[in-house]
Design an enzyme around this catalytic site. Structure first.
Site, PDB file in Angstrom:
ATOM      1  N   ASN A  34     -10.248   0.443   0.955  1.00  0.00           N
ATOM      2  CA  ASN A  34      -8.790   0.470   0.907  1.00  0.00           C
ATOM      3  C   ASN A  34      -8.344   0.004  -0.473  1.00  0.00           C
ATOM      4  O   ASN A  34      -8.433  -1.178  -0.800  1.00  0.00           O
ATOM      5  CB  ASN A  34      -8.234  -0.449   1.999  1.00  0.00           C
ATOM      6  N   HIS A  75      -2.546   7.162   3.407  1.00  0.00           N
ATOM      7  CA  HIS A  75      -3.139   5.956   2.840  1.00  0.00           C
ATOM      8  C   HIS A  75      -4.508   5.719   3.448  1.00  0.00           C
ATOM      9  O   HIS A  75      -4.691   5.821   4.667  1.00  0.00           O
ATOM     10  CB  HIS A  75      -2.211   4.769   3.110  1.00  0.00           C
ATOM     11  N   CYS A 109       0.809  -1.214   0.000  1.00  0.00           N
ATOM     12  CA  CYS A 109       0.000   0.000   0.000  1.00  0.00           C
ATOM     13  C   CYS A 109       0.845   1.268   0.000  1.00  0.00           C
ATOM     14  O   CYS A 109       0.326   2.367  -0.206  1.00  0.00           O
ATOM     15  CB  CYS A 109      -0.939  -0.004   1.204  1.00  0.00           C
TER      16      CYS A 109
END
Length: 322
Positions: A278, A247, A122
């Site tokens: 996400n 993030h 990520c």
């Protein structure tokens, strides 16, 4: 002895354009209740997600990356033949060879760029942004396309509520150009490899597992220092930041970081996770795109960004919005 000559790069790089692609299908918490042991209250309380986007069969990694990259190039004002570097970050490639960076570049009409894929989980987009920024400053490139794209629905177990309610699909991209005035600060990055198995697709398996509580504790206790370091390296402080776009993993993590950093009361905080889930390497550019499109953020704003995830890897920068 003959000396090796080095190229002279630009003083810095700026983001010239940005774009995103969100899959057509919206998946609500109510829909997930019908296929797994979960409910809307449980999901909202723990991660803050109300809905997410899942890609359909025709929305491949390449197609989504081309869509996002095309928007970023259009907003940058650059022609395809002016781009000489493409860095694509993804943690959900299903075929290890070849990478898709060269294919995406070809589809966008970019002639023979340096092109490659990068996997830092990520944190991938922020890693790719740092690599492209440094390439421009060293003279290895003049203009670069940086992408983050994921189809995490390909690698999650749809019956596992610890991952299936969180992860989603999408793509985001930015175009960087050489500039006399730096628009991207030095990267503050690193890894905690002692926790490498906290997020993984283990050998012999095809789906992801995640130790959610361990990742939550790590993110809320270890990464604030990285954000402070990124600001210090850029010569700015919390009072200078207009936009905070970490993030988009978990709304609770975002709120914890925001509280600790002491921003101005009017700082704009990205909360794209609530509607997008996400999206791993795509989450930071998608969140920034949403803020700019809504008018919550504006051109010229100073933004603090942070990517973190599998590895465990992390990277933060201060950037000027296009």
């Amino acid at each position: 002895m003959t000396s090796i000559q080095l190229r002279q790069g630009a003083p810095g790089a700026q983001i010239l354009g940005i774009g995103g692609y969100r899959p057509r299908r919206r998946v609500t918490n109510a829909e997930l209740e019908t296929v797994m042991d979960t409910n809307d209250e449980w999901i909202r309380t723990r991660v803050g997600i109300a809905e997410r986007r899942w890609a359909s069969e025709d929305e491949s990694l390449v197609e989504m990356a081309v869509a996002a990259g095309g928007k970023a190039m259009a907003s940058s004002g650059l022609a395809a033949d002016q781009v000489d570097m493409v860095v694509l970050s993804s943690a959900s490639l299903r075929v290890p060879i070849p990478g898709i960076g060269p294919q995406v570049a070809h589809r966008l009409g970019i002639p023979r760029p340096g092109a490659f894929d990068l996997n830092a989980g990520c944190a991938g987009f922020c890693y790719a942004l740092a690599v492209a920024n440094d390439a421009i400053r060293s003279g290895s490139a003049h203009n670069a396309l940086v992408l983050g794209v994921e189809r995490l629905t390909d690698v999650i177990d749809m019956t596992d509520r610890s991952t299936a309610v969180i992860f989603a699909d999408g793509a985001g991209a930015v175009v960087l150009g050489a500039s006399d005035e730096p628009g991207i600060g030095p990267v503050a990055w690193g890894s905690d490899g002692d926790q490498y198995s906290a997020i993984e697709i283990a050998a012999g398996r095809s789906t992801m597992s995640m130790a959610g509580q361990a990742v939550y504790r790590w993110a809320t206790t270890r990464l604030t220092a990285t954000l402070v370091e990124a600001m210090e390296k850029a010569g700015v402080g919390p009072a200078d930041i207009d936009v905070f776009a970490p993030h988009q993993a978990n709304l609770r993590i975002i709120e914890s970081m925001t509280k600790k950093l002491g921003f101005r009361d009017d700082v704009v905080v990205a909360k794209d996770v609530m509607q997008a889930g996400n999206t791993s390497a795509a989450s930071v550019p998608l969140a920034l795109t949403a803020l700019l499109e809504s008018g919550e953020a504006k051109s010229g704003d100073l933004a603090l960004v942070l990517g973190y995830g599998a590895g465990l890897t992390f990277a933060g920068q201060v950037i000027r919005l296009p």
